[in-house]
Design a protein around this motif. Structure first.
Motif, PDB file in Angstrom:
ATOM      1  N   VAL A 120       0.853  -1.192   0.000  1.00 36.42           N
ATOM      2  CA  VAL A 120       0.000   0.000   0.000  1.00 36.42           C
ATOM      3  C   VAL A 120       0.889   1.243   0.000  1.00 36.42           C
ATOM      4  N   SER A 173      -3.245   0.143  -3.784  1.00 34.53           N
ATOM      5  CA  SER A 173      -3.156  -1.191  -3.196  1.00 34.53           C
ATOM      6  C   SER A 173      -2.716  -2.159  -4.281  1.00 34.53           C
ATOM      7  N   ALA A 184      -2.016  -3.182   5.557  1.00 34.72           N
ATOM      8  CA  ALA A 184      -2.375  -4.315   4.708  1.00 34.72           C
ATOM      9  C   ALA A 184      -1.981  -5.608   5.392  1.00 34.72           C
ATOM     10  N   ALA A 244      -6.585  -4.691   2.678  1.00 34.96           N
ATOM     11  CA  ALA A 244      -6.107  -3.388   3.132  1.00 34.96           C
ATOM     12  C   ALA A 244      -7.187  -2.737   3.985  1.00 34.96           C
TER      13      ALA A 244
END
Length: 639
Positions: A138, A150, A423, A429
């Protein structure tokens, strides 16, 4: 001489028998025995035997620069009104640096970082689901709206907290590394490095040819490490890689991360059980700084500890994530890194670090009651001394929670906001909420024992909350036996200070207790919750109270028992006094027996005096008098 009992010998060394030696009646009816020596009573209307309680407190002189709870009389007190020292205290005892007053044992779901306030942390929500076993990367960014990229498996997405956008990033294989220059993303797989602007499609920039690839945007340039080589991705003939800036001498060495310092770029990696951080100097003589040197050792980790993550912050601090946990280091004038001891130990290691405000946010893989989330380290709160140095430890505590288990492989800032993204591999995430608080959280204090192993009687607890109180606050006591007993609950809208609540537990005197402060979110407003401003415990000594016994004993050459039996010899008084004074001089505990009723105690002779006087009646002799002894029983000991 008929009717006179034979001489009784007494050892004069004072060390030939055990302290608790007792006397057994053997034909002579004595009243008392002290240290194995028998005595007749000299008690009468003028000479009374007394028994009283011994004082348990002594006068105190407070020589501290700042007066504290030790200055107060009567109760033993321990209180706390700030929690900014973080977790890790076992005993809430005073120390030279007074850290006990701001630290605690552990916490989950609460924010201790505002002085004088313990509140709930914000909750997190799953934004990008992840059903793979691959690392989840991320990176935060902002184009007028706070967002984060992401990358997991072959998918690259962008999320603004409301909408998730899938990006055609240019590659088709598993994304191994992700970075950004603030506007553009850079994603690397085992084929190449691809880049695009914002949510736009990407295109290939450089070849890679290895799964061991890591990229980072540092010091205004894109850096790549592929296997044991480091590249500055400028010049050359793209997509073919330019000439490597550095090749590690060990072909098995693999780079894992980059970071930037004031005048250098750092690259960390490992070979087997050895972790290293290398520095690459910058030549700033031209209009654009260029790498002037490379591969100089800046720090070496202890054998068996390898580097997973590296983040520099504020030009001075270095966060180092390893297979053993997390360290804080500093960059010295030469650009070398001097690091401190393991601040946080985590058997799963630390693979992601971010920074914001005065904090490091550190991956907490399965580190919060078996679930994953973040630790927070306060760089503005050094412990064990006030000067910032590599040996200083910093305040830390658990922070955001994902409420799922799994390896935390990424953490980043959510755009320009104060919100974080973490994450968890195989889960997804998670984005920190803008305002919604955790449903509950708790903090346990250190063990309150008042710097002594002696048992204490814990009587009262006080807790202070704001007015009006949102949510609720619960207080429980934890005892050495593992018990947890609720003391009080302050409900929403309740009193600001609940004073001197009687503690129902522990039911008997104990060495220490802890308090557990539980905060609950409001049932009517999820943005508000319980808050604690201070707590206090009141206790008093719990050891069995000692007694003072003052008794007159007959000490003559010749004495007559109640049955009329005459005992003694010329010079007996001197012998007995000498033997007694040997016992007194050594200061050891001795047995005190009341032979009239068969009781015995272990005592210390606090004081004595011998009064010589003419003995009336039939007991006249050449020399003698009354021996007054002041005895203090030893608590909890009976012989």
């Amino acid at each position: 001489m008929a009717g006179i009992v034979s001489r009784i010998p007494f050892a004069l060394s004072g060390r030939t028998t055990a302290a608790a030696t007792t006397f057994g009646l053997d034909g002579v009816q004595y009243h008392f025995a002290l240290g194995g020596m028998p005595w007749l009573s000299a008690i009468n209307d003028e000479r009374r035997m007394t028994r009283s309680g011994a004082p348990v407190r002594k006068e105190q002189v407070d020589q501290q620069t700042i007066p504290g709870e030790q200055s107060l009389a009567s109760w033993w007190l321990r209180s706390q009104s700030s929690f900014i020292g973080g977790a890790g205290v076992l005993y809430q005892d005073p120390s030279n640096d007074n850290q006990y007053a701001i630290r605690f044992h552990e916490s989950v779901g609460v924010n201790p970082w505002v002085n004088g306030r313990l509140t709930l942390l914000r909750t997190t929500a799953l934004r990008v689901a992840d059903g793979t076993a691959n690392p989840h990367h991320v990176v935060g960014w902002n184009d007028g709206t706070d967002r984060f990229w992401s990358a997991v498996g072959t998918a690259l997405k962008s999320d603004d907290g409301t909408t998730t956008t899938t990006i055609t990033w240019g590659g088709a294989n598993t994304i191994r590394s992700l970075t950004s220059d603030g506007t553009n993303y850079y994603a690397a797989d085992d084929v190449g490095i691809y880049s695009g602007a914002g949510n736009s499609a990407g295109a290939k920039l450089w070849d890679t040819g290895s799964v061991n690839v890591v990229i980072a945007w540092v010091k205004g340039r894109l850096m790549a490490a592929i296997d044991n080589k480091v590249y500055e991705l400028v010049g050359g003939t793209p997509p073919a890689l330019p000439t490597a800036k550095f090749t590690h001498l060990n072909p098995a060495f693999t780079f894992t991360c980059f970071a930037e310092g004031t005048n250098a770029i750092y690259a960390a990696g490992n070979a087997g059980s050895q972790g290293e951080i290398l520095k690459f100097g910058l030549d700033t003589s031209g209009s654009v700084p260029t790498l002037s040197s490379g591969g100089i050792l800046a720090a070496q980790l202890p054998r068996g500890e390898i580097v997973h993550a590296l983040t520099t912050y504020l030009g001075a601090f270095v966060g180092i994530g390893t297979n053993r946990g997390f360290r804080v280091g500093q960059i010295d004038d030469n650009g070398d890194i001097q690091y401190g001891p393991l601040l946080i130990e985590n058997s799963s290691g630390v693979k992601a670090i971010a920074a914001y405000d005065r904090f490091f946010f550190v991956a907490a893989t399965n580190g919060i009651e078996g679930s994953s989330g973040l630790y927070r380290v306060d760089l503005g709160q050094p412990l064990q001394g006030g000067d910032i140095s590599p040996s200083v430890r910093f305040a830390y505590a658990t922070d955001l929670q994902a409420h799922v288990a799994g390896e935390v492989t990424g953490v980043t800032n959510f755009g320009n906001s104060d919100r974080m993204v973490l994450a968890v591999a195989g889960q997804g995430a998670y984005l920190e909420s803008a305002s919604t608080l955790e449903p509950s959280g708790y903090l346990t204090t250190g063990r309150v024992r008042f710097n002594t192993l002696e048992p204490k009687i814990f009587k009262f607890a006080t807790v202070r909350t704001p007015s009006p109180l949102w949510g609720s606050v619960g207080v429980a006591v934890l005892d050495p036996g593992g018990g947890e007993t609720s003391i009080l609950t302050v409900s929403q809208g309740g009193s600001t200070t609940i004073e001197n609540v009687v503690m129902p537990a522990p039911s008997s005197a104990t060495e220490w207790v802890q308090l557990k402060l539980t905060l609950m979110r409001s049932g009517t407003d999820t943005t508000k919750g319980g808050e604690v401003n201070a707590w206090q415990l009141k206790a008093m000594p719990g050891a069995v109270r000692q007694r003072i016994i003052t008794v007159p004993l007959a000490c003559w050459d010749f004495e007559t028992t109640q049955s009329g039996q005459r005992v003694g010899y010329e010079g007996r008084t001197f012998d007995r006094l000498a033997a007694f004074e040997q016992i007194f001089a050594r200061g050891d505990a001795v047995a005190w027996q009341d032979l009239r009723n068969g009781t015995s105690d272990l005592v210390v002779i606090d004081d004595y005096r011998f009064e010589q006087a003419a003995q009336p009646g039939a007991n006249q002799s050449v020399y003698g008098g009354v021996l007054w002894v002041e005895l203090r029983t030893i608590a909890d000991v009976v012989v």
